[in-house]
Design an enzyme around this catalytic site. Sequence first.
Site, PDB file in Angstrom:
ATOM      1  N   SER A 144      -9.829  -0.613   7.251  1.00 49.26           N
ATOM      2  CA  SER A 144      -9.232  -0.613   5.921  1.00 49.26           C
ATOM      3  C   SER A 144      -8.440  -1.834   5.502  1.00 49.26           C
ATOM      4  CB  SER A 144      -8.363   0.638   5.763  1.00 49.26           C
ATOM      5  OG  SER A 144      -9.157   1.783   5.872  1.00 49.26           O
ATOM      6  N   SER A 197      -9.418   1.828   3.030  1.00 46.60           N
ATOM      7  CA  SER A 197      -8.586   2.596   2.138  1.00 46.60           C
ATOM      8  C   SER A 197      -7.555   1.714   1.443  1.00 46.60           C
ATOM      9  CB  SER A 197      -7.866   3.682   2.941  1.00 46.60           C
ATOM     10  OG  SER A 197      -7.010   3.101   3.932  1.00 46.60           O
ATOM     11  N   LYS A 254       0.841  -1.201   0.000  1.00 47.80           N
ATOM     12  CA  LYS A 254       0.000   0.000   0.000  1.00 47.80           C
ATOM     13  C   LYS A 254       0.873   1.248   0.000  1.00 47.80           C
ATOM     14  CE  LYS A 254      -3.856   1.980   2.680  1.00 47.80           C
ATOM     15  NZ  LYS A 254      -4.719   1.768   3.874  1.00 47.80           N
TER      16      LYS A 254
END
Length: 517
Positions: free
Chosen positions: A210, A186, A110
Amino acid sequence: MHGLASPRIRICLMLGFLLATRLPAQGKPRFEVTETTIAETQRAIREGRTTCHQLVEAYRKRIQAYDQTTHLNTVVLLNPTALVDADKLDREFARTHRLRPLQGIAVVVKDNYDTAGLQTTAGSLALRGFVPSTDAFMVKRLREAGAIVLFKSNMAEWAFSPVLTESSIAGITRNPYDLTRVPAGSSGGTAASVAASLAEVGLGTDTGDSIRGPASHNDLVGMRPTLGLTSRDGIVPLSITADVGGPLGRTVADVAVVLGVVAGYDPADPITRGIEGKPAIDYTKSLDPHGLKGARIGVFRRYVDAPTGDPEIKALTERAIADLKAQGAEIVDPFDIPNFEEVTAKIGCGNFQADLNAYLARHAPNAQYHSAQEIYDSGLYLPSVEARFKRGLEAHPGQPNPCPDTWHDVKKIAFRKAMTDAMDANHLDAIVYPTWSNPPRKVGDLKSSGGDNNQVLSPMSGFPAITVPMGFTHGTLPAGLTLLGRAYTEPMLIRYAYAYEQATHHRQPPVAFPPLR
């Protein structure tokens, strides 16, 4: 005659298809990376059926074929040294004939994890061009275990949204099971790419939802570890009081391997002091297909019976509870936490501005902007996040550290006690509920019921939770089941999740991303 020949023709056609998907032009065997596991991939390396170099090439071909052409849009930045890294690992294996725990495994990271030599933006144009010189602790652990960082994945800008993965740096990521829908946020970029087999496994972060939300929406396994089991050092923060990094994978076994690699004490992160000096845990030892026998699990009816929940997700949850019972678990239904509204009222506490400023000062002194206020003043963000960013600046004026960490926050201590007292009174090992009570929204839909059940129980207690696939609703839309336990009970949760996974086999690949021919 025709009736006898048809099955043979079908078999020949099937064999021809399999050979076409596994034999490259030069005639050498090709290992198919779609839906593989870490164990299968490393077995293929040991047996000479593939190399680290070939694995990187295979994933890159899938990325080229699918990521932008379908508008899945998970990739922010490919690692230009991935093939060089793979070649080094191939030479090491040729010399030692041994593989490190993740050697040759292609990992997506990420874009809020510092990754040495790769731009790290947290989804923000304001950090474009910032290239860390060091890895975040968890990324460092991945590389030490032999993993290959394949690319950085798109995320919700500054990790603000649990619903939508959209950033000013890369746009909108879509759900591989229905490209008109969201992958949650996210960490949706990591989740969507792993679900579509653009990488083997990935790292996400979870402040309120998330990791677990994207896992549910993308038919994956996602683990939010105990706060303090993994280091936050080198991760762009949203709220240090609740931020935690963890793995996303297609199987419980893969998540167990990655968690064992990235967990550990880090002197740079005080929250990990709880495991200082403790031996590393091999979570793969918890992979017991009979692991639910004797488990005592409480059904958190507040989330199962959510009034705005989707009936199909509720039906899946009821079936999952029956499956847990069929595998030997004792079900306590209903389970509740007394005075839930009172003990959770105004429990959240975070200081985005102070946390981000501390990260920028320590990890990004060479970035273009040096404070949250400067970034806000720059205007380099999506219009949809402006109000959230502004609230983050106004939340605690003049208070550099108004929020104690989760283990020392008075309100969270009280909530944790209420939860553990209720679990103790019912002699529970774990709690179960649907990860989301509603299916993934359409991209652009801001009015339909969300259904996020993740913001309170795990983040506000610091306790671990794992999401595992429990089936599909409305034809092709995945749904996930969450199991939550007390602090540092990851081995138990992995054991329960694995036994449920092996009994049900709900994971299915997205049909729009098949093996390349």
